[in-house]
Motif scaffolding. Sequence first.
Motif, PDB file in Angstrom:
ATOM      1  N   ASP A   1       0.834  -1.204   0.000  1.00 21.56           N
ATOM      2  CA  ASP A   1       0.000   0.000   0.000  1.00 21.56           C
ATOM      3  C   ASP A   1       0.873   1.260   0.000  1.00 21.56           C
ATOM      4  O   ASP A   1       0.575   2.233  -0.701  1.00 21.56           O
ATOM      5  N   LYS A   2       1.958   1.231   0.776  1.00 23.35           N
ATOM      6  CA  LYS A   2       2.881   2.363   0.828  1.00 23.35           C
ATOM      7  C   LYS A   2       3.544   2.575  -0.535  1.00 23.35           C
ATOM      8  O   LYS A   2       3.716   3.702  -0.994  1.00 23.35           O
TER       9      LYS A   2
ATOM     10  N   VAL B   1       3.511   5.940  -2.844  1.00 25.58           N
ATOM     11  CA  VAL B   1       4.723   6.582  -3.350  1.00 25.58           C
ATOM     12  C   VAL B   1       4.669   6.692  -4.869  1.00 25.58           C
ATOM     13  O   VAL B   1       5.001   7.729  -5.454  1.00 25.58           O
ATOM     14  N   LYS B   2       4.233   5.624  -5.537  1.00 22.10           N
ATOM     15  CA  LYS B   2       4.139   5.621  -7.005  1.00 22.10           C
ATOM     16  C   LYS B   2       3.166   6.702  -7.482  1.00 22.10           C
ATOM     17  O   LYS B   2       3.464   7.435  -8.425  1.00 22.10           O
TER      18      LYS B   2
ATOM     19  N   VAL C   1       9.756  13.087  -1.524  1.00 19.91           N
ATOM     20  CA  VAL C   1       8.816  11.952  -1.567  1.00 19.91           C
ATOM     21  C   VAL C   1       8.726  11.319  -0.181  1.00 19.91           C
ATOM     22  O   VAL C   1       7.641  10.994   0.295  1.00 19.91           O
ATOM     23  N   SER C   2       9.865  11.168   0.454  1.00 19.30           N
ATOM     24  CA  SER C   2       9.903  10.587   1.797  1.00 19.30           C
ATOM     25  C   SER C   2       9.096  11.421   2.788  1.00 19.30           C
ATOM     26  O   SER C   2       8.308  10.885   3.567  1.00 19.30           O
TER      27      SER C   2
ATOM     28  N   HIS D   1       5.611   9.914   4.059  1.00 19.30           N
ATOM     29  CA  HIS D   1       6.009   9.302   5.333  1.00 19.30           C
ATOM     30  C   HIS D   1       6.602   7.905   5.108  1.00 19.30           C
ATOM     31  O   HIS D   1       6.256   6.943   5.792  1.00 19.30           O
ATOM     32  N   THR D   2       7.497   7.820   4.117  1.00 16.79           N
ATOM     33  CA  THR D   2       8.192   6.577   3.781  1.00 16.79           C
ATOM     34  C   THR D   2       9.685   6.849   3.915  1.00 16.79           C
ATOM     35  O   THR D   2      10.153   7.926   3.548  1.00 16.79           O
TER      36      THR D   2
END
Length: 135
Positions: free
Chosen positions: A31-32, A36-37, A51-52, A56-57
């Motif tokens: 899901d994460k 991001v994609k 992006v991070s 929140h990745t």
Amino acid sequence: MEVTNCRSCGRLFNVLSNETICPNCQKKLDDKFKEVKEFLDENPNATVEKVSRETHTSTKQIRKWVREERLILSDGALDGITCDRCGKPIRTGKYCDQCKTKMANTLMSAFEKPAVPSANGFKGDGRMRYISDDK
């Protein structure tokens, strides 16, 4: 069937192949990845750090997806991801296009040329030779 602890949450789970995280954590990770994609599709020039922050990745996870060729960065977002062979900035994978081509050509040339001994009087034409006992 092997049982191990999830590397992410610590729960016990049955290992079917080489998984290191449980199915619940794998679903969360998938899901994460989708999140991001989608963010990268909407913001193609975003850096890995941006992006991070926005999704929140961890940057480590994003870079791992880039190395696995699951994500492709734009030319404007090349930020610290370099070819493992020459160090040139790349958009995805582990190697730049030139290094991939060089490695493929090297492997093909090694595959096409048979290794025939040329030392000790052997000729390189691939025919069978007999050693004479006459001295």
